[in-house]
Design a protein around this motif. Sequence first.
Motif, mmCIF file in Angstrom:
data_model
loop_
_atom_site.group_PDB
_atom_site.id
_atom_site.type_symbol
_atom_site.label_atom_id
_atom_site.label_comp_id
_atom_site.label_asym_id
_atom_site.label_seq_id
_atom_site.Cartn_x
_atom_site.Cartn_y
_atom_site.Cartn_z
ATOM 1 N N GLY A 58 -0.671 0.978 11.908
ATOM 2 C CA GLY A 58 0.121 2.062 11.342
ATOM 3 C C GLY A 58 1.617 1.846 11.477
ATOM 4 N N PHE A 59 2.047 1.261 12.596
ATOM 5 C CA PHE A 59 3.469 1.057 12.813
ATOM 6 C C PHE A 59 4.002 -0.224 12.204
ATOM 7 N N THR A 60 3.161 -1.223 12.008
ATOM 8 C CA THR A 60 3.670 -2.514 11.537
ATOM 9 C C THR A 60 3.321 -2.830 10.090
ATOM 10 N N GLN A 61 2.210 -2.328 9.594
ATOM 11 C CA GLN A 61 1.781 -2.721 8.256
ATOM 12 C C GLN A 61 1.712 -1.552 7.290
ATOM 13 N N GLY A 62 2.294 -0.447 7.659
ATOM 14 C CA GLY A 62 2.282 0.708 6.776
ATOM 15 C C GLY A 62 3.160 0.474 5.562
ATOM 16 N N GLU A 63 2.945 1.278 4.557
ATOM 17 C CA GLU A 63 3.747 1.157 3.348
ATOM 18 C C GLU A 63 5.121 1.761 3.590
ATOM 19 N N THR A 64 6.106 1.175 2.990
ATOM 20 C CA THR A 64 7.472 1.633 3.180
ATOM 21 C C THR A 64 7.677 3.024 2.579
ATOM 22 N N THR A 65 8.605 3.743 3.141
ATOM 23 C CA THR A 65 8.921 5.067 2.603
ATOM 24 C C THR A 65 10.249 5.051 1.864
ATOM 25 N N GLN A 66 10.894 3.901 1.816
ATOM 26 C CA GLN A 66 12.147 3.774 1.085
ATOM 27 C C GLN A 66 11.833 3.418 -0.357
ATOM 28 N N GLY A 67 12.284 4.216 -1.273
ATOM 29 C CA GLY A 67 12.048 3.964 -2.681
ATOM 30 C C GLY A 67 11.615 5.240 -3.378
ATOM 31 N N ILE A 68 10.999 5.068 -4.516
ATOM 32 C CA ILE A 68 10.557 6.202 -5.333
ATOM 33 C C ILE A 68 9.042 6.179 -5.416
ATOM 34 N N TYR A 69 8.423 7.338 -5.198
ATOM 35 C CA TYR A 69 6.969 7.451 -5.271
ATOM 36 C C TYR A 69 6.549 7.461 -6.732
ATOM 37 N N VAL A 70 5.581 6.628 -7.065
ATOM 38 C CA VAL A 70 5.007 6.581 -8.408
ATOM 39 C C VAL A 70 3.610 7.173 -8.315
ATOM 40 N N ALA A 71 3.368 8.250 -9.031
ATOM 41 C CA ALA A 71 2.087 8.955 -8.976
ATOM 42 C C ALA A 71 0.976 8.098 -9.594
ATOM 43 N N PRO A 72 -0.291 8.389 -9.256
ATOM 44 C CA PRO A 72 -1.398 7.661 -9.885
ATOM 45 C C PRO A 72 -1.356 7.823 -11.401
ATOM 46 N N GLN A 73 -1.708 6.754 -12.102
ATOM 47 C CA GLN A 73 -1.657 6.767 -13.565
ATOM 48 C C GLN A 73 -2.929 6.159 -14.122
ATOM 49 N N LEU A 74 -3.231 6.527 -15.356
ATOM 50 C CA LEU A 74 -4.358 5.951 -16.071
ATOM 51 C C LEU A 74 -3.807 4.920 -17.046
ATOM 52 N N VAL A 75 -4.075 3.631 -16.772
ATOM 53 C CA VAL A 75 -3.561 2.547 -17.593
ATOM 54 C C VAL A 75 -4.743 1.739 -18.098
ATOM 55 N N ASP A 76 -4.903 1.670 -19.415
ATOM 56 C CA ASP A 76 -5.992 0.919 -20.054
ATOM 57 C C ASP A 76 -7.359 1.329 -19.514
ATOM 58 N N GLY A 77 -7.559 2.602 -19.274
ATOM 59 C CA GLY A 77 -8.844 3.112 -18.822
ATOM 60 C C GLY A 77 -9.110 2.920 -17.338
ATOM 61 N N LYS A 78 -8.144 2.410 -16.599
ATOM 62 C CA LYS A 78 -8.308 2.222 -15.148
ATOM 63 C C LYS A 78 -7.247 3.037 -14.418
ATOM 64 N N VAL A 79 -7.641 3.584 -13.286
ATOM 65 C CA VAL A 79 -6.710 4.374 -12.483
ATOM 66 C C VAL A 79 -5.901 3.429 -11.599
ATOM 67 N N VAL A 80 -4.600 3.487 -11.758
ATOM 68 C CA VAL A 80 -3.689 2.726 -10.900
ATOM 69 C C VAL A 80 -3.268 3.677 -9.785
ATOM 70 N N PRO A 81 -3.590 3.358 -8.522
ATOM 71 C CA PRO A 81 -3.286 4.292 -7.438
ATOM 72 C C PRO A 81 -1.784 4.500 -7.268
ATOM 73 N N GLY A 82 -1.448 5.636 -6.673
ATOM 74 C CA GLY A 82 -0.056 5.938 -6.406
ATOM 75 C C GLY A 82 0.511 4.991 -5.363
ATOM 76 N N HIS A 83 1.800 4.744 -5.448
ATOM 77 C CA HIS A 83 2.444 3.835 -4.504
ATOM 78 C C HIS A 83 3.933 4.154 -4.443
ATOM 79 N N VAL A 84 4.605 3.544 -3.475
ATOM 80 C CA VAL A 84 6.052 3.682 -3.349
ATOM 81 C C VAL A 84 6.679 2.426 -3.921
ATOM 82 N N ASP A 85 7.522 2.598 -4.927
ATOM 83 C CA ASP A 85 8.199 1.472 -5.560
ATOM 84 C C ASP A 85 9.497 1.206 -4.802
ATOM 85 N N PRO A 86 9.576 0.086 -4.048
ATOM 86 C CA PRO A 86 10.782 -0.157 -3.252
ATOM 87 C C PRO A 86 11.990 -0.527 -4.103
ATOM 88 N N ASN A 87 11.768 -1.020 -5.320
ATOM 89 C CA ASN A 87 12.871 -1.410 -6.200
ATOM 90 C C ASN A 87 12.813 -0.565 -7.472
#
Length: 105
Positions: A58-87
């Motif tokens: 949890g402390f070393t391999q967690g996802e970064t909180t710096q950036g913009i959160y991208v909500a889950p999306q439906l792309v080409d019939g597949k769900v792309v999970p939400g993530h934090v976009d660092p750039n």
Amino acid sequence: MIRMVLERVVLFLLPFALFAAYVMVAHRWRGVRAPATPWMWLTVTGLLLVIASFLYVGFTQGETTQGIYVAPQLVDGKVVPGHVDPNPPPPPPPKPLPKIGGGRS
């Protein structure tokens, strides 16, 4: 996912394996009978190792909180999970301010 579960199972069973190795070595080298198995202490030690591994991950391999959160999306019939976009993409340039007055000086 299976690798993570197996790592936790191995960490939990590690104290039991070390105790069994100790008993076998003590019996073979010294001829000592096996002592009473400390089940509670082996279980507590295994659980502490698993909890420590959760904290480490949890402390070393967690996802970064710096950036913009991208909500889950439906792309080409597949769900792309939400993530934090660092750039995140750069913001659009600001609109020019309207001029105040009639334009005469």
